[in-house]
Motif scaffolding. Structure first.
Motif, PDB file in Angstrom:
ATOM      1  N   ASN A 305      -9.957  -2.137   1.374  1.00 12.60           N
ATOM      2  CA  ASN A 305      -9.958  -2.765   2.694  1.00 12.60           C
ATOM      3  C   ASN A 305     -10.627  -4.132   2.685  1.00 12.60           C
ATOM      4  O   ASN A 305     -10.615  -4.850   3.695  1.00 12.60           O
ATOM      5  CB  ASN A 305     -10.625  -1.864   3.736  1.00 12.60           C
ATOM      6  CG  ASN A 305     -12.044  -1.478   3.339  1.00 12.60           C
ATOM      7  OD1 ASN A 305     -12.620  -2.061   2.431  1.00 12.60           O
ATOM      8  ND2 ASN A 305     -12.603  -0.480   4.014  1.00 12.60           N
ATOM      9  N   ASN A 306     -11.223  -4.500   1.557  1.00 11.11           N
ATOM     10  CA  ASN A 306     -11.777  -5.837   1.400  1.00 11.11           C
ATOM     11  C   ASN A 306     -10.666  -6.772   0.921  1.00 11.11           C
ATOM     12  O   ASN A 306     -10.013  -6.505  -0.091  1.00 11.11           O
ATOM     13  CB  ASN A 306     -12.926  -5.827   0.397  1.00 11.11           C
ATOM     14  CG  ASN A 306     -13.509  -7.199   0.170  1.00 11.11           C
ATOM     15  OD1 ASN A 306     -12.961  -7.990  -0.580  1.00 11.11           O
ATOM     16  ND2 ASN A 306     -14.624  -7.491   0.815  1.00 11.11           N
ATOM     17  N   GLU A 307     -10.459  -7.873   1.631  1.00 11.58           N
ATOM     18  CA  GLU A 307      -9.321  -8.749   1.351  1.00 11.58           C
ATOM     19  C   GLU A 307      -9.414  -9.394  -0.036  1.00 11.58           C
ATOM     20  O   GLU A 307      -8.396  -9.543  -0.731  1.00 11.58           O
ATOM     21  CB  GLU A 307      -9.211  -9.836   2.424  1.00 11.58           C
ATOM     22  CG  GLU A 307      -7.859 -10.521   2.472  1.00 11.58           C
ATOM     23  CD  GLU A 307      -6.709  -9.563   2.737  1.00 11.58           C
ATOM     24  OE1 GLU A 307      -5.616  -9.813   2.185  1.00 11.58           O
ATOM     25  OE2 GLU A 307      -6.909  -8.572   3.460  1.00 11.58           O
ATOM     26  N   GLU A 308     -10.629  -9.784  -0.454  1.00  7.05           N
ATOM     27  CA  GLU A 308     -10.784 -10.401  -1.776  1.00  7.05           C
ATOM     28  C   GLU A 308     -10.403  -9.421  -2.893  1.00  7.05           C
ATOM     29  O   GLU A 308      -9.714  -9.789  -3.847  1.00  7.05           O
ATOM     30  CB  GLU A 308     -12.227 -10.884  -1.987  1.00  7.05           C
ATOM     31  CG  GLU A 308     -12.571 -12.161  -1.257  1.00  7.05           C
ATOM     32  CD  GLU A 308     -13.151 -11.896   0.114  1.00  7.05           C
ATOM     33  OE1 GLU A 308     -13.164 -10.707   0.535  1.00  7.05           O
ATOM     34  OE2 GLU A 308     -13.585 -12.866   0.767  1.00  7.05           O
ATOM     35  N   LEU A 309     -10.864  -8.173  -2.759  1.00 10.37           N
ATOM     36  CA  LEU A 309     -10.539  -7.184  -3.779  1.00 10.37           C
ATOM     37  C   LEU A 309      -9.053  -6.846  -3.763  1.00 10.37           C
ATOM     38  O   LEU A 309      -8.442  -6.649  -4.817  1.00 10.37           O
ATOM     39  CB  LEU A 309     -11.377  -5.918  -3.574  1.00 10.37           C
ATOM     40  CG  LEU A 309     -12.900  -6.075  -3.705  1.00 10.37           C
ATOM     41  CD1 LEU A 309     -13.571  -4.710  -3.664  1.00 10.37           C
ATOM     42  CD2 LEU A 309     -13.287  -6.822  -4.975  1.00 10.37           C
ATOM     43  N   LYS A 310      -8.478  -6.777  -2.580  1.00 13.20           N
ATOM     44  CA  LYS A 310      -7.047  -6.483  -2.467  1.00 13.20           C
ATOM     45  C   LYS A 310      -6.212  -7.565  -3.173  1.00 13.20           C
ATOM     46  O   LYS A 310      -5.273  -7.270  -3.917  1.00 13.20           O
ATOM     47  CB  LYS A 310      -6.645  -6.387  -0.998  1.00 13.20           C
ATOM     48  CG  LYS A 310      -5.193  -5.969  -0.766  1.00 13.20           C
ATOM     49  CD  LYS A 310      -4.815  -6.072   0.699  1.00 13.20           C
ATOM     50  CE  LYS A 310      -5.584  -5.070   1.542  1.00 13.20           C
ATOM     51  NZ  LYS A 310      -5.106  -3.681   1.289  1.00 13.20           N
ATOM     52  N   LEU A 311      -6.580  -8.830  -2.963  1.00  8.47           N
ATOM     53  CA  LEU A 311      -5.829  -9.935  -3.557  1.00  8.47           C
ATOM     54  C   LEU A 311      -5.923  -9.922  -5.078  1.00  8.47           C
ATOM     55  O   LEU A 311      -4.917 -10.090  -5.777  1.00  8.47           O
ATOM     56  CB  LEU A 311      -6.347 -11.271  -3.006  1.00  8.47           C
ATOM     57  CG  LEU A 311      -5.948 -11.602  -1.567  1.00  8.47           C
ATOM     58  CD1 LEU A 311      -6.698 -12.832  -1.067  1.00  8.47           C
ATOM     59  CD2 LEU A 311      -4.440 -11.821  -1.485  1.00  8.47           C
ATOM     60  N   ILE A 312      -7.142  -9.713  -5.595  1.00 10.83           N
ATOM     61  CA  ILE A 312      -7.284  -9.731  -7.057  1.00 10.83           C
ATOM     62  C   ILE A 312      -6.628  -8.495  -7.676  1.00 10.83           C
ATOM     63  O   ILE A 312      -6.038  -8.561  -8.756  1.00 10.83           O
ATOM     64  CB  ILE A 312      -8.764  -9.858  -7.484  1.00 10.83           C
ATOM     65  CG1 ILE A 312      -8.848 -10.368  -8.921  1.00 10.83           C
ATOM     66  CG2 ILE A 312      -9.518  -8.531  -7.369  1.00 10.83           C
ATOM     67  CD1 ILE A 312     -10.254 -10.721  -9.374  1.00 10.83           C
ATOM     68  N   GLY A 313      -6.684  -7.356  -6.964  1.00 14.03           N
ATOM     69  CA  GLY A 313      -6.010  -6.160  -7.459  1.00 14.03           C
ATOM     70  C   GLY A 313      -4.518  -6.365  -7.564  1.00 14.03           C
ATOM     71  O   GLY A 313      -3.876  -5.977  -8.562  1.00 14.03           O
ATOM     72  N   ASN A 314      -3.929  -6.980  -6.549  1.00 15.92           N
ATOM     73  CA  ASN A 314      -2.492  -7.255  -6.580  1.00 15.92           C
ATOM     74  C   ASN A 314      -2.135  -8.254  -7.673  1.00 15.92           C
ATOM     75  O   ASN A 314      -1.090  -8.143  -8.321  1.00 15.92           O
ATOM     76  CB  ASN A 314      -2.019  -7.775  -5.221  1.00 15.92           C
ATOM     77  CG  ASN A 314      -1.793  -6.649  -4.230  1.00 15.92           C
ATOM     78  OD1 ASN A 314      -1.115  -5.682  -4.530  1.00 15.92           O
ATOM     79  ND2 ASN A 314      -2.384  -6.761  -3.037  1.00 15.92           N
ATOM     80  N   LYS A 315      -3.020  -9.232  -7.888  1.00 11.52           N
ATOM     81  CA  LYS A 315      -2.752 -10.204  -8.953  1.00 11.52           C
ATOM     82  C   LYS A 315      -2.778  -9.544 -10.323  1.00 11.52           C
ATOM     83  O   LYS A 315      -1.899  -9.774 -11.160  1.00 11.52           O
ATOM     84  CB  LYS A 315      -3.775 -11.338  -8.892  1.00 11.52           C
ATOM     85  CG  LYS A 315      -3.504 -12.393  -9.964  1.00 11.52           C
ATOM     86  CD  LYS A 315      -4.486 -13.526  -9.922  1.00 11.52           C
ATOM     87  CE  LYS A 315      -4.143 -14.535 -11.018  1.00 11.52           C
ATOM     88  NZ  LYS A 315      -5.134 -15.641 -11.077  1.00 11.52           N
ATOM     89  N   TRP A 316      -3.788  -8.728 -10.563  1.00  8.28           N
ATOM     90  CA  TRP A 316      -3.889  -8.074 -11.868  1.00  8.28           C
ATOM     91  C   TRP A 316      -2.748  -7.071 -12.076  1.00  8.28           C
ATOM     92  O   TRP A 316      -2.234  -6.945 -13.187  1.00  8.28           O
ATOM     93  CB  TRP A 316      -5.244  -7.397 -12.004  1.00  8.28           C
ATOM     94  CG  TRP A 316      -6.376  -8.383 -12.129  1.00  8.28           C
ATOM     95  CD1 TRP A 316      -6.274  -9.727 -12.332  1.00  8.28           C
ATOM     96  CD2 TRP A 316      -7.774  -8.104 -12.063  1.00  8.28           C
ATOM     97  NE1 TRP A 316      -7.525 -10.307 -12.391  1.00  8.28           N
ATOM     98  CE2 TRP A 316      -8.461  -9.335 -12.228  1.00  8.28           C
ATOM     99  CE3 TRP A 316      -8.517  -6.953 -11.861  1.00  8.28           C
ATOM    100  CZ2 TRP A 316      -9.857  -9.429 -12.216  1.00  8.28           C
ATOM    101  CZ3 TRP A 316      -9.910  -7.032 -11.849  1.00  8.28           C
ATOM    102  CH2 TRP A 316     -10.567  -8.256 -12.028  1.00  8.28           C
TER     103      TRP A 316
END
Length: 440
Positions: A305-316
């Protein structure tokens, strides 16, 4: 205690120099691990199974209720065998590494086939492999990871720290200047990520706090061997076509997260075209990465639910989908008793695979022990000598010091550290960044 020490021929001394590390020596970390740490770890597995049995039954099936009773009884028996220095019995399993293990065990001299009489590395690996066979003998629990909860808590408990890391590393990725500076920062970050080792804490919950990227600048004095500059010189060499950088991973959770950060930086700045990850086939030394852990870390991030973690997770995840991050099929050599210098003989296919890489980044204390072979080298011995011919490619070892063996130190440094703290080799306070260049 007196009876045990008499029966196991315990010697109240340190392991002699230039010898294999054996638990028989009471003043060694090998003895402490076998006598104190491993029984606690087995007890914690039993306690976790008992406390969480209803959840496990719901996840598996009602049949698991009776099988859990059998498993707990067999783990208790394994603990008793360890505590009474019983023989390392042949493995009873249908898995493909059965013959590898049993051939190895049968090759040991008869007076070196118990937990405290054989090499510490072999005994400890054997215990974790025996633990897994208990679950392999069941119908409903074959694939159950009895360390999963501890590994996941280690990352979840570090959420504030990894959010901070994501924010600070997004800035460095966009910079075309100071690439060498930030590469080395992330290399150091990946080194200190190795402090998150659940086996050294006997499975107790741990977490990282604060801005760890900022912290690495203040930890330079604790890096006893620092060849980060030489590693940068190697990795920044120009190339054409494909270039692989391989990670032999250690801990899941936070440390794997730092592996991903370094790997992402390498890909973004075109220091390599593909990153390949080598992991464990089964739950191993509590916190070692399995395929399920690899997938779970990515999922934890991209569903966060944290936007920064969501973005990096999707990138990886995208890097995985594009084939730039490659999770390789686990090789059973990594859960064998064999040291790395035996790989060319025992697992030539794996040795050849590693030879394809421009650089092999080997993580953590257990991998370091496998590189040195749990042998009490002189503290100043050359890394190349200790590798005993293991030379598939350029090798980088990142390790926080959590066992009483080391090599490559400057003359007199070990003695100064012992004057400061007699247990300096066991705390994880110090680290090494080592490089051995490939020789044709």
């Amino acid at each position: 205690m007196v009876e045990f020490e008499r029966n196991a021929n315990i010697i109240d001394d340190k392991c002699p120099r230039h010898s294999i590390m054996i638990g028989r020596y009471k003043q060694s970390f090998a003895y402490y691990t076998l006598r104190e740490r491993l029984p606690v770890i087995l007890t914690k597995v039993i306690d976790d199974l008992s406390q969480n049995k209803d959840t496990i039954i719901n996840e598996c099936s009602e049949e698991a209720r009776e099988e859990l009773k059998i498993v707990v009884g067999n783990i208790s028996e394994l603990k008793y065998q360890l505590q009474t220095d019983k023989e390392l019995y042949p493995l009873e399993t249908n898995e493909i590494d059965k013959s590898t293990w049993n051939i190895f065990l049968s090759s040991l001299p008869e007076n070196e086939r118990t937990y405290f009489s054989t090499c510490w590395l072999w005994a400890e690996c054997y215990l974790y492999r025996r633990l897994k066979t208990i679950f392999e003998a069941t119908t409903t629990l074959k694939n159950f990871d009895y360390f999963k909860s501890s590994k996941q808590k280690a990352l979840i408990g570090s959420k504030d720290s990894i959010v901070s890391l994501v924010k600070s590393t997004r800035q460095t990725l966009t910079l075309d200047s100071d690439i060498d500076k930030y590469f080395k920062k992330l290399l150091y970050l990946d080194l200190w990520g190795n402090k998150c080792d659940l086996s050294i804490t006997e499975g107790k919950d741990i977490k990282q706090t604060g801005d760890q990227l900022e912290a690495v600048d203040h930890l330079k004095e604790y890096i006893l061997i620092d060849q980060a500059e030489e590693i940068w010189n190697l990795i920044s060499q120009k190339y054409t076509g494909e270039r692989y950088i391989d990670f032999i991973c250690d801990n899941a959770g936070y440390e794997l997260f730092t592996d991903f950060l370094l790997a992402e930086y390498i890909i973004e700045h075109k220091l390599a075209t593909k990153i390949r990850f080598y992991i464990k086939a089964i739950p191993w030394f509590i916190s070692d990465t399995t395929p399920e852990d690899f997938e779970w870390v990515l999922k934890y991030l991209y569903e966060n639910n944290n936007e920064e973690l969501k973005l990096i997770g999707n990138k990886w995840k995208s890097l995985v989908d594009q084939g730039k991050f490659i999770l390789l099929e686990p090789d059973r050599f990594f859960i064998s008793p064999y040291e790395y210098y035996r790989m060319k003989e025992i697992a030539p296919h794996l040795y050849d695979k590693l030879s394809e890489a421009h650089l092999l980044i080997i993580k953590g204390d257990l991998n370091y022990r496998k590189l040195l072979g749990d042998f009490t080298w002189d503290y100043t011995e050359k890394f190349e000598t200790c590798l005993r011919g293991f030379n598939p490619t350029n090798i980088c070892s990142l390790r926080t010091v959590k066992a009483d063996l080391i090599c490559g130190l400057e003359e007199g440094l070990a003695e100064k550290l012992f004057e400061k703290d007699s247990n300096w080799m066991l705390t994880g306070e110090y680290g090494t960044v080592m490089l051995q260049l490939h020789k044709n």
